[in-house]
Design an enzyme around this catalytic site. Sequence first.
Site, PDB file in Angstrom:
ATOM      1  N   SER A  51       0.815  -1.207   0.000  1.00 40.03           N
ATOM      2  CA  SER A  51       0.000   0.000   0.000  1.00 40.03           C
ATOM      3  C   SER A  51       0.858   1.269   0.000  1.00 40.03           C
ATOM      4  O   SER A  51       1.603   1.496  -0.941  1.00 40.03           O
ATOM      5  CB  SER A  51      -0.925  -0.061   1.225  1.00 40.03           C
ATOM      6  N   HIS A  66      -7.570  -5.298   0.502  1.00 43.06           N
ATOM      7  CA  HIS A  66      -6.336  -4.539   0.681  1.00 43.06           C
ATOM      8  C   HIS A  66      -5.463  -5.024   1.838  1.00 43.06           C
ATOM      9  O   HIS A  66      -4.242  -5.046   1.733  1.00 43.06           O
ATOM     10  CB  HIS A  66      -6.702  -3.065   0.905  1.00 43.06           C
TER      11      HIS A  66
END
Length: 406
Positions: free
Chosen positions: A177, A382
């Site tokens: 990320s 995610h």
Amino acid sequence: MWSIKFIVVFVLFVSSSALPHTNILKNNPVLTSDEDAYLTVPELITKYGYPVEEHHVTTSDGYILTLHRIPHGKNSDTVSDRVVFLQHGLLCSSADWIITGPTHGLGYLLADEGYDVWMGNGRGNHQSRNHTSLDPDKDSAFWQFSWHEIGAIDVPTMIDHVLEVTGQTSLYHIGHSQGTTTFYVMTSMHPEYNAKVKAHFSLAPVAFMNHMTSPLMHILAFWSGPIDLLAQLIGINEFLPNNEFMAMVGDVLCADDDITQFLCTNALFAICGFSPNEMNATILPVLTGHTPAGASVNQLMHYAQEINSGTFRQFDFGLENLDKYGSLTPPPYDLDLITTPIYLLYSHNDWMAGEVDVVKLYEKLGDTCEGKFLIADGAFNHLDYLYGIQAPELVYNKVISLMARH
Ligand SMILES: *[C@@H]1O[C@H](CO)[C@@H](O)[C@H](O)[C@H]1NC(C)=O
Ligand SMILES: *[C@@H]1O[C@H](CO)[C@@H](O)[C@H](O)[C@H]1NC(C)=O
């Protein structure tokens, strides 16, 4: 109707940073049962039988950063010359690479594969909340940074430290990320760092953001003007939502089972999304002790700007851009300057790294990107790259086999 609820909740969410904090563990008998929640990263690594070192480095602008190292695995006593540097995402820390324990934590798995594993911490998270002259609790100047500074200053400073200690000239870099964003910032701002990285692996790559689907991030982007103003007015520079407040959010917005309640009331999961099926309930107590790990409000704001602009560029200071950059709009990061071999691993159900945005990044990177890999499980989200039950088989094994190519 739900969207109004979300807006109200989110404005309160940001402003709840200003409320006093209590330790959520104290109020929750289920979570307090696990001692892992209270152990530090070195204590956890030691508990699970691995060697560990803690290092501190000071950046050119005075931030004191913490790195954690697992120099080798359980089946070896020697430190390998294959060095890997892991950089965490937004609201995360070095803890997130080991939180799932020796069977699932990427930090442990890489050590057992024969790597010398280093885990960085960007300025402002719990591990790197220190400065040579600024006090994070008193000086708002401490918090005047976004992920730009983490990529342009912190990551290169940490990489230089790792190379110096290990006597190597280059290392592998794995980011998750924001840890991918900061890699792209570093190598475009300081192209000399391309040669210090043998290969980079982007787990859930985040550079372009206008196709991400996180509802809270959309609201943040939509209201970024007023929220920014509000944050300035009530003097919030550190993003640290209040625990009791998050528990209220859980009651309003989330399903009633334990895992969903837990995830939904954790700011990290509320922003990034989650898949209850990928979640191992035994690690929830440890997670509570370590995440969210803190960030500046400007790190979120910088992402909100990306969502609005559709570009990957430096922080937008509004009227001050002319002073800072000599132009009305912030300069874009020049992806043409990146030459490190790169692999992108992305997934269909990722709220932050939207497929369309990842494909755009892949195209802009050109030949330096050696491959993009869509995770086989369509529901993978995610944070599953860190905590997912299937992360080893769907993600880490792939990364480890690709590393062997370099
Ligand atoms: C859940 O986590 C524990 C502790 O790390 C581990 O031993 C167990 O194998 C995990 N379960 C699954 C289904 O991954
Ligand atoms: C911050 O850094 C200073 C100087 O290195 C050190 O003495 C102090 O213990 C650190 N504080 C924390 C909370 O880590």
